[in-house]
Design a protein around this motif. Structure first.
Motif, PDB file in Angstrom:
ATOM      1  N   ILE A 139     -10.818   3.006   3.158  1.00 49.58           N
ATOM      2  CA  ILE A 139     -10.297   4.026   2.259  1.00 49.58           C
ATOM      3  C   ILE A 139      -9.144   4.717   2.966  1.00 49.58           C
ATOM      4  O   ILE A 139      -9.340   5.372   3.985  1.00 49.58           O
ATOM      5  N   ASN A 140      -7.943   4.532   2.444  1.00 48.40           N
ATOM      6  CA  ASN A 140      -6.758   5.147   3.016  1.00 48.40           C
ATOM      7  C   ASN A 140      -5.882   5.675   1.886  1.00 48.40           C
ATOM      8  O   ASN A 140      -6.067   5.315   0.729  1.00 48.40           O
ATOM      9  N   ALA A 141      -4.921   6.503   2.251  1.00 47.21           N
ATOM     10  CA  ALA A 141      -3.994   7.052   1.267  1.00 47.21           C
ATOM     11  C   ALA A 141      -2.587   7.022   1.838  1.00 47.21           C
ATOM     12  O   ALA A 141      -2.401   6.993   3.058  1.00 47.21           O
ATOM     13  N   ALA A 193       6.430   0.552  -0.599  1.00 44.16           N
ATOM     14  CA  ALA A 193       5.677  -0.695  -0.808  1.00 44.16           C
ATOM     15  C   ALA A 193       5.320  -1.353   0.522  1.00 44.16           C
ATOM     16  O   ALA A 193       4.236  -1.934   0.657  1.00 44.16           O
ATOM     17  N   THR A 194       6.198  -1.241   1.506  1.00 47.81           N
ATOM     18  CA  THR A 194       5.929  -1.825   2.823  1.00 47.81           C
ATOM     19  C   THR A 194       4.728  -1.146   3.481  1.00 47.81           C
ATOM     20  O   THR A 194       3.900  -1.814   4.107  1.00 47.81           O
ATOM     21  N   VAL A 195       4.622   0.165   3.323  1.00 50.57           N
ATOM     22  CA  VAL A 195       3.461   0.883   3.869  1.00 50.57           C
ATOM     23  C   VAL A 195       2.195   0.413   3.163  1.00 50.57           C
ATOM     24  O   VAL A 195       1.157   0.187   3.795  1.00 50.57           O
ATOM     25  N   THR A 196       2.282   0.247   1.853  1.00 53.60           N
ATOM     26  CA  THR A 196       1.141  -0.239   1.073  1.00 53.60           C
ATOM     27  C   THR A 196       0.721  -1.630   1.547  1.00 53.60           C
ATOM     28  O   THR A 196      -0.467  -1.895   1.758  1.00 53.60           O
ATOM     29  N   ALA A 197       1.701  -2.513   1.719  1.00 54.35           N
ATOM     30  CA  ALA A 197       1.416  -3.877   2.178  1.00 54.35           C
ATOM     31  C   ALA A 197       0.752  -3.858   3.554  1.00 54.35           C
ATOM     32  O   ALA A 197      -0.174  -4.630   3.818  1.00 54.35           O
ATOM     33  N   PHE A 198       1.209  -2.962   4.422  1.00 57.53           N
ATOM     34  CA  PHE A 198       0.594  -2.850   5.744  1.00 57.53           C
ATOM     35  C   PHE A 198      -0.878  -2.477   5.629  1.00 57.53           C
ATOM     36  O   PHE A 198      -1.743  -3.097   6.251  1.00 57.53           O
ATOM     37  N   LEU A 199      -1.172  -1.455   4.801  1.00 57.96           N
ATOM     38  CA  LEU A 199      -2.564  -1.017   4.669  1.00 57.96           C
ATOM     39  C   LEU A 199      -3.449  -2.089   4.049  1.00 57.96           C
ATOM     40  O   LEU A 199      -4.659  -2.115   4.299  1.00 57.96           O
ATOM     41  N   ILE A 249      -8.181   0.686  10.456  1.00 61.67           N
ATOM     42  CA  ILE A 249      -7.756   1.966   9.901  1.00 61.67           C
ATOM     43  C   ILE A 249      -8.564   2.261   8.644  1.00 61.67           C
ATOM     44  O   ILE A 249      -8.589   1.464   7.715  1.00 61.67           O
ATOM     45  N   THR A 250      -9.227   3.397   8.648  1.00 59.98           N
ATOM     46  CA  THR A 250      -9.913   3.881   7.447  1.00 59.98           C
ATOM     47  C   THR A 250     -10.010   5.392   7.528  1.00 59.98           C
ATOM     48  O   THR A 250     -10.043   5.971   8.612  1.00 59.98           O
ATOM     49  N   GLY A 251      -9.985   6.046   6.373  1.00 54.88           N
ATOM     50  CA  GLY A 251     -10.045   7.496   6.330  1.00 54.88           C
ATOM     51  C   GLY A 251      -8.738   8.152   6.715  1.00 54.88           C
ATOM     52  O   GLY A 251      -8.704   9.334   7.038  1.00 54.88           O
ATOM     53  N   ALA A 252      -7.642   7.410   6.654  1.00 54.34           N
ATOM     54  CA  ALA A 252      -6.341   7.924   7.089  1.00 54.34           C
ATOM     55  C   ALA A 252      -5.408   8.180   5.914  1.00 54.34           C
ATOM     56  O   ALA A 252      -5.486   7.510   4.885  1.00 54.34           O
ATOM     57  N   THR A 253      -4.532   9.126   6.092  1.00 50.57           N
ATOM     58  CA  THR A 253      -3.428   9.349   5.173  1.00 50.57           C
ATOM     59  C   THR A 253      -2.146   9.054   5.932  1.00 50.57           C
ATOM     60  O   THR A 253      -1.888   9.663   6.971  1.00 50.57           O
TER      61      THR A 253
END
Length: 91
Positions: free
Chosen positions: A15-17, A65-71, A79-83
């Motif tokens: 779960i990330n944002a 979109a690049t940040v989204t693709a990374f996550l 990575i979880t629980g991160a914004t």
């Protein structure tokens, strides 16, 4: 989100944002135009944008979109629980 991350991590779900800053989209341009007072409509936006963040510009949609693709990638497997702040150093 922080409460949900540990619970879903047990099931292998991260779960990330993403917290994006201003992004150069058609919708943002329309929104800005509709809320800009008439006296300021002819003022170039660059000084305002430069004062909004350290990079002095809006993000391009593909930068978010690049940040989204990374996550979504295996590179973010720990990575979880991160914004992720993708706001150009919003001040």
């Amino acid at each position: 989100m922080l409460n949900l991350a540990p619970e879903l991590a047990e099931r292998g779900i991260a779960i990330n944002a993403i917290a994006p800053g201003g992004t150069a989209t058609d919708m943002a341009a329309e929104h800005t135009a509709s809320y800009t007072p008439p006296a300021l409509r002819d003022v170039p936006p660059e000084p305002v944008i430069q004062s909004m963040n350290a990079l002095g510009r809006l993000a391009e949609p593909d930068e978010i979109a690049t940040v989204t693709a990374f996550l979504l990638s295996s590179d973010a497997s720990y990575i979880t629980g991160a914004t992720i702040d993708a706001a150009g150093g919003w001040i």
